[in-house]
Design a protein around this motif. Structure first.
Motif, PDB file in Angstrom:
ATOM      1  N   ASN A  92      34.240  50.997  33.388  1.00  0.00           N
ATOM      2  CA  ASN A  92      35.353  51.507  32.605  1.00  0.00           C
ATOM      3  C   ASN A  92      36.578  51.715  33.192  1.00  0.00           C
ATOM      4  OD1 ASN A  92      33.567  51.688  30.166  1.00  0.00           O
ATOM      5  ND2 ASN A  92      32.649  53.581  30.978  1.00  0.00           N
ATOM      6  N   PHE A  93      36.898  50.342  33.787  1.00  0.00           N
ATOM      7  CA  PHE A  93      38.283  50.500  34.587  1.00  0.00           C
ATOM      8  C   PHE A  93      39.038  49.484  34.159  1.00  0.00           C
ATOM      9  CE2 PHE A  93      34.803  52.242  37.309  1.00  0.00           C
ATOM     10  CZ  PHE A  93      35.310  53.486  37.624  1.00  0.00           C
ATOM     11  N   PRO A  94      39.694  49.225  33.206  1.00  0.00           N
ATOM     12  CA  PRO A  94      40.415  48.018  32.463  1.00  0.00           C
ATOM     13  C   PRO A  94      41.444  47.323  33.360  1.00  0.00           C
ATOM     14  CG  PRO A  94      41.061  50.160  31.351  1.00  0.00           C
ATOM     15  CD  PRO A  94      39.924  50.668  32.434  1.00  0.00           C
ATOM     16  N   ILE A  95      42.279  48.196  34.009  1.00  0.00           N
ATOM     17  CA  ILE A  95      43.100  47.774  35.071  1.00  0.00           C
ATOM     18  C   ILE A  95      42.624  47.030  36.080  1.00  0.00           C
ATOM     19  CG2 ILE A  95      45.339  48.045  36.329  1.00  0.00           C
ATOM     20  CD1 ILE A  95      45.665  48.497  33.543  1.00  0.00           C
ATOM     21  N   PHE A  96      41.720  47.690  36.649  1.00  0.00           N
ATOM     22  CA  PHE A  96      40.837  46.850  37.947  1.00  0.00           C
ATOM     23  C   PHE A  96      40.189  45.477  37.398  1.00  0.00           C
ATOM     24  CE2 PHE A  96      37.560  46.800  41.212  1.00  0.00           C
ATOM     25  CZ  PHE A  96      38.193  46.525  42.255  1.00  0.00           C
ATOM     26  N   LEU A  97      39.653  45.793  36.100  1.00  0.00           N
ATOM     27  CA  LEU A  97      39.041  44.454  35.728  1.00  0.00           C
ATOM     28  C   LEU A  97      39.805  43.269  35.420  1.00  0.00           C
ATOM     29  CD1 LEU A  97      36.296  43.313  34.523  1.00  0.00           C
ATOM     30  CD2 LEU A  97      36.934  44.211  32.254  1.00  0.00           C
ATOM     31  N   THR A  98      41.088  43.649  34.926  1.00  0.00           N
ATOM     32  CA  THR A  98      42.152  42.779  34.845  1.00  0.00           C
ATOM     33  C   THR A  98      42.620  42.524  36.189  1.00  0.00           C
ATOM     34  OG1 THR A  98      42.971  43.968  32.869  1.00  0.00           O
ATOM     35  CG2 THR A  98      44.387  42.233  33.636  1.00  0.00           C
ATOM     36  N   LEU A  99      42.679  43.221  37.122  1.00  0.00           N
ATOM     37  CA  LEU A  99      42.978  42.704  38.630  1.00  0.00           C
ATOM     38  C   LEU A  99      42.072  41.584  39.269  1.00  0.00           C
ATOM     39  CD1 LEU A  99      44.818  43.165  40.987  1.00  0.00           C
ATOM     40  CD2 LEU A  99      43.466  45.107  41.714  1.00  0.00           C
ATOM     41  N   ILE A 100      40.778  41.961  39.184  1.00  0.00           N
ATOM     42  CA  ILE A 100      39.737  41.053  39.422  1.00  0.00           C
ATOM     43  C   ILE A 100      39.909  39.894  38.709  1.00  0.00           C
ATOM     44  CG2 ILE A 100      37.240  40.606  39.626  1.00  0.00           C
ATOM     45  CD1 ILE A 100      36.631  43.657  39.399  1.00  0.00           C
ATOM     46  N   HIS A 101      40.176  39.787  37.305  1.00  0.00           N
ATOM     47  CA  HIS A 101      40.448  38.437  36.533  1.00  0.00           C
ATOM     48  C   HIS A 101      41.431  37.544  37.351  1.00  0.00           C
ATOM     49  CE1 HIS A 101      38.718  39.904  32.643  1.00  0.00           C
ATOM     50  NE2 HIS A 101      37.884  39.792  33.503  1.00  0.00           N
ATOM     51  N   TYR A 102      42.762  38.204  37.632  1.00  0.00           N
ATOM     52  CA  TYR A 102      43.783  37.766  38.165  1.00  0.00           C
ATOM     53  C   TYR A 102      43.590  36.996  39.605  1.00  0.00           C
ATOM     54  CZ  TYR A 102      46.595  38.004  33.847  1.00  0.00           C
ATOM     55  OH  TYR A 102      47.298  37.782  32.808  1.00  0.00           O
ATOM     56  N   THR A 103      42.804  38.095  40.430  1.00  0.00           N
ATOM     57  CA  THR A 103      42.233  37.296  41.626  1.00  0.00           C
ATOM     58  C   THR A 103      41.622  36.483  41.668  1.00  0.00           C
ATOM     59  OG1 THR A 103      42.655  40.051  42.360  1.00  0.00           O
ATOM     60  CG2 THR A 103      41.623  38.457  43.847  1.00  0.00           C
ATOM     61  N   VAL A 104      40.582  36.268  40.912  1.00  0.00           N
ATOM     62  CA  VAL A 104      39.868  35.166  40.925  1.00  0.00           C
ATOM     63  C   VAL A 104      40.605  34.139  40.352  1.00  0.00           C
ATOM     64  CG1 VAL A 104      37.790  34.112  39.898  1.00  0.00           C
ATOM     65  CG2 VAL A 104      37.469  36.543  40.638  1.00  0.00           C
ATOM     66  N   ALA A 105      41.259  34.106  39.321  1.00  0.00           N
ATOM     67  CA  ALA A 105      42.425  33.088  38.883  1.00  0.00           C
ATOM     68  C   ALA A 105      43.093  32.473  39.944  1.00  0.00           C
ATOM     69  CB  ALA A 105      43.004  33.484  37.837  1.00  0.00           C
ATOM     70  N   TRP A 106      43.595  33.411  41.018  1.00  0.00           N
ATOM     71  CA  TRP A 106      44.395  32.860  42.142  1.00  0.00           C
ATOM     72  C   TRP A 106      43.833  32.122  43.105  1.00  0.00           C
ATOM     73  CZ3 TRP A 106      45.055  34.116  47.329  1.00  0.00           C
ATOM     74  CH2 TRP A 106      46.294  33.512  47.889  1.00  0.00           C
ATOM     75  N   ILE A 279      30.614  40.997  36.132  1.00  0.00           N
ATOM     76  CA  ILE A 279      32.078  41.190  36.373  1.00  0.00           C
ATOM     77  C   ILE A 279      32.615  39.683  36.985  1.00  0.00           C
ATOM     78  CG2 ILE A 279      33.795  41.975  37.854  1.00  0.00           C
ATOM     79  CD1 ILE A 279      31.839  44.679  37.755  1.00  0.00           C
ATOM     80  N   LEU A 280      31.992  38.923  37.444  1.00  0.00           N
ATOM     81  CA  LEU A 280      32.660  37.594  37.783  1.00  0.00           C
ATOM     82  C   LEU A 280      32.483  36.725  36.878  1.00  0.00           C
ATOM     83  CD1 LEU A 280      30.796  37.111  41.472  1.00  0.00           C
ATOM     84  CD2 LEU A 280      33.310  37.536  40.937  1.00  0.00           C
ATOM     85  N   ILE A 281      31.508  36.933  36.005  1.00  0.00           N
ATOM     86  CA  ILE A 281      31.326  35.877  34.579  1.00  0.00           C
ATOM     87  C   ILE A 281      32.682  36.162  33.855  1.00  0.00           C
ATOM     88  CG2 ILE A 281      30.143  35.138  32.744  1.00  0.00           C
ATOM     89  CD1 ILE A 281      27.570  35.562  34.191  1.00  0.00           C
ATOM     90  N   SER A 282      32.837  37.484  33.681  1.00  0.00           N
ATOM     91  CA  SER A 282      34.127  37.928  32.785  1.00  0.00           C
ATOM     92  C   SER A 282      35.360  37.338  33.523  1.00  0.00           C
ATOM     93  CB  SER A 282      34.127  39.492  32.885  1.00  0.00           C
ATOM     94  OG  SER A 282      35.227  40.044  32.389  1.00  0.00           O
ATOM     95  N   ALA A 283      35.470  37.568  34.809  1.00  0.00           N
ATOM     96  CA  ALA A 283      36.539  36.947  35.649  1.00  0.00           C
ATOM     97  C   ALA A 283      36.799  35.418  35.270  1.00  0.00           C
ATOM     98  CB  ALA A 283      36.433  37.058  37.041  1.00  0.00           C
ATOM     99  N   LEU A 284      35.765  34.691  35.519  1.00  0.00           N
ATOM    100  CA  LEU A 284      35.662  33.179  35.282  1.00  0.00           C
ATOM    101  C   LEU A 284      36.315  33.095  33.766  1.00  0.00           C
ATOM    102  CD1 LEU A 284      32.542  31.821  36.926  1.00  0.00           C
ATOM    103  CD2 LEU A 284      35.160  31.646  37.876  1.00  0.00           C
ATOM    104  N   LEU A 285      35.672  33.656  33.053  1.00  0.00           N
ATOM    105  CA  LEU A 285      36.236  33.500  31.352  1.00  0.00           C
ATOM    106  C   LEU A 285      37.725  33.971  31.303  1.00  0.00           C
ATOM    107  CD1 LEU A 285      33.218  34.767  29.467  1.00  0.00           C
ATOM    108  CD2 LEU A 285      34.105  32.421  29.695  1.00  0.00           C
ATOM    109  N   GLY A 286      38.003  34.967  32.171  1.00  0.00           N
ATOM    110  CA  GLY A 286      39.483  35.564  32.147  1.00  0.00           C
ATOM    111  C   GLY A 286      40.255  34.426  32.725  1.00  0.00           C
ATOM    112  N   PHE A 287      39.990  33.765  33.604  1.00  0.00           N
ATOM    113  CA  PHE A 287      40.752  32.529  33.944  1.00  0.00           C
ATOM    114  C   PHE A 287      41.004  31.363  33.101  1.00  0.00           C
ATOM    115  CE2 PHE A 287      40.378  27.984  35.951  1.00  0.00           C
ATOM    116  CZ  PHE A 287      41.749  28.278  36.125  1.00  0.00           C
TER     117      PHE A 287
END
Length: 391
Positions: A92-106, A279-287
């Motif tokens: 339940n950490f939406p900003i940190f989850l978004t941060l993980i998404h953009y970090t994996v994308a970068w 969380i990593l699967i969510s990050a890949l989908l976020g990218f």
């Protein structure tokens, strides 16, 4: 040598002259095909080495239908994944989850950069650095506040806030870029907004803090979509090149937002293999979501992208009723059907305008040819002109 000559003689006697010619012809055709393939690879590589060429390739292989379909399916997938991450996993950490998404994308973009798969950016003089910095900062607020709004608001109130993004985009484009919209498209957008409002009114729960976050999210979301669309269509940016430039700025601002919007206790979360994998699967989908969203904005417009998001919500509502035996109620289903009808009309109007625009662009291209012919054969072309006037 004697064995080779004897072998060739035996081959000649078995196959004959015509067969030898056929083998040579096939070898020649294979050589020409290989040469053509190498030339295509070389031309394609040279094409993506310039920003204009990379932009043309993106338009060629990823038109409006492909880009919006790609974005639609990825968006549905990440909704289900994020519900699992924030619900079952308990992250339940939406900003940190978004941060993980953009970090994996970068990190993925840096990998593409190392392999020379990343398209070239336009010259720095064509796009001010302040525009890229502003886009990166606005993207952090738009993405972070969207996830925070989902956390504190019901789905219905979140959709009501998304409805307000549409008129905000239309107004902002009119003020910033002098873009106007036809009365027919305005009417279609009103029908879409009314349908979405009716479809989500049964899930409307008001929360004071959540409402403030939703209102604060509307303007960054609208400006973010407008800038992404404008930079790609006017400044020859591709989706990946623009993501490469703006993602580090977005990460910086997300780190600054974490202490203000995320609850404490992120270090106490159970970082086991199961949770990290989700969380990593969510990050890949976020990218993929960021990339597909950028492609859709480059191929269409900011308003069309918002309408696509509302279309996604209505399809999920109707699909759940048809396939999963969910019962949202007659009112919600009626609103969803009305919204889908309005989206169909809006899409058809967009396709008609784009077709008319492409026809108008092709007509002036024929004038230089006729001028060239008239300079070479003056009397003949003057006769043709007279004939056209009479017709």
């Amino acid at each position: 040598m004697q064995f080779s000559s004897a072998g060739m003689g035996l081959l000649d006697s078995l196959l004959g002259a015509e067969a030898r010619k056929s083998i040579k012809r096939k070898d020649s055709d294979a050589g020409e095909a290989g040469k053509a393939l190498e030339e295509f690879r070389g031309s394609f590589y040279n094409e993506i080495r310039t920003s204009e060429g990379a932009r043309r390739q993106q338009q060629r292989f990823c038109g409006p239908v492909v880009a919006m379909s790609f974005n639609f399916f990825v968006a549905v997938g990440i909704i289900l994944t994020n519900k699992f991450v924030m619900g079952k996993v308990g992250f339940n950490f939406p900003i940190f989850l978004t941060l993980i998404h953009y970090t994996v994308a970068w990190l993925l973009l840096a990998f593409f950069k190392a392999l020379s798969w990343l398209p070239v950016s336009p010259p720095s003089k064509t796009t001010p650095s302040s525009a890229l910095f502003s886009l990166g900062a606005i993207m952090a607020f738009a993405s972070g506040l969207a996830n925070t709004s989902l956390k504190y608001n019901s789905v219905g109130f979140y959709q009501m806030a998304k409805i307000a993004v549409t008129p905000t985009i239309v107004l902002a484009e009119c003020i910033l870029f002098r873009k106007t919209i036809s009365l027919k498209k305005v009417s279609a957008l009103v029908v879409v907004s009314a349908g979405v409002a009716v479809a989500t009114v049964t899930d409307l729960e008001f929360n004071a803090s959540g409402a403030c976050i939703a209102v604060a999210w509307i303007i960054p979301s609208a400006v973010n979509k407008i800038l992404w669309s404008n930079l790609q269509q006017q400044a020859n940016w591709t989706a990946l090149a623009l993501m490469w430039k703006t993602t580090p700025i977005t990460i910086f601002f997300l780190v600054a937002l974490m202490p203000w919007l995320d609850p404490p206790g992120v270090l106490l979360f159970k970082w086991n293999i199961h949770n990290v994998s989700a969380i990593l699967i969510s990050a890949l989908l976020g990218f993929l979501l960021q990339w597909s969203g950028a492609l859709a904005l480059g191929a269409t417009s900011a308003t069309s992208h918002v309408v696509l998001g509302q279309f996604k919500s209505c399809v999920i509502l109707v699909g759940g009723y048809l396939l999963l035996d969910s019962d949202p109620g007659v009112v919600s289903l009626s609103g969803a059907v009305v919204a889908l009808a309005g989206m169909s009309v809006y899409t058809s109007l967009n396709l008609k305008e784009s077709k008319d625009g492409s026809t108008k662009q092709q007509i002036p291209m024929q004038n230089p040819v006729s001028k060239a012919k008239s300079s070479e054969n003056g009397s003949e072309c003057s006769t043709v002109k007279n004939t056209r006037i009479e017709v």
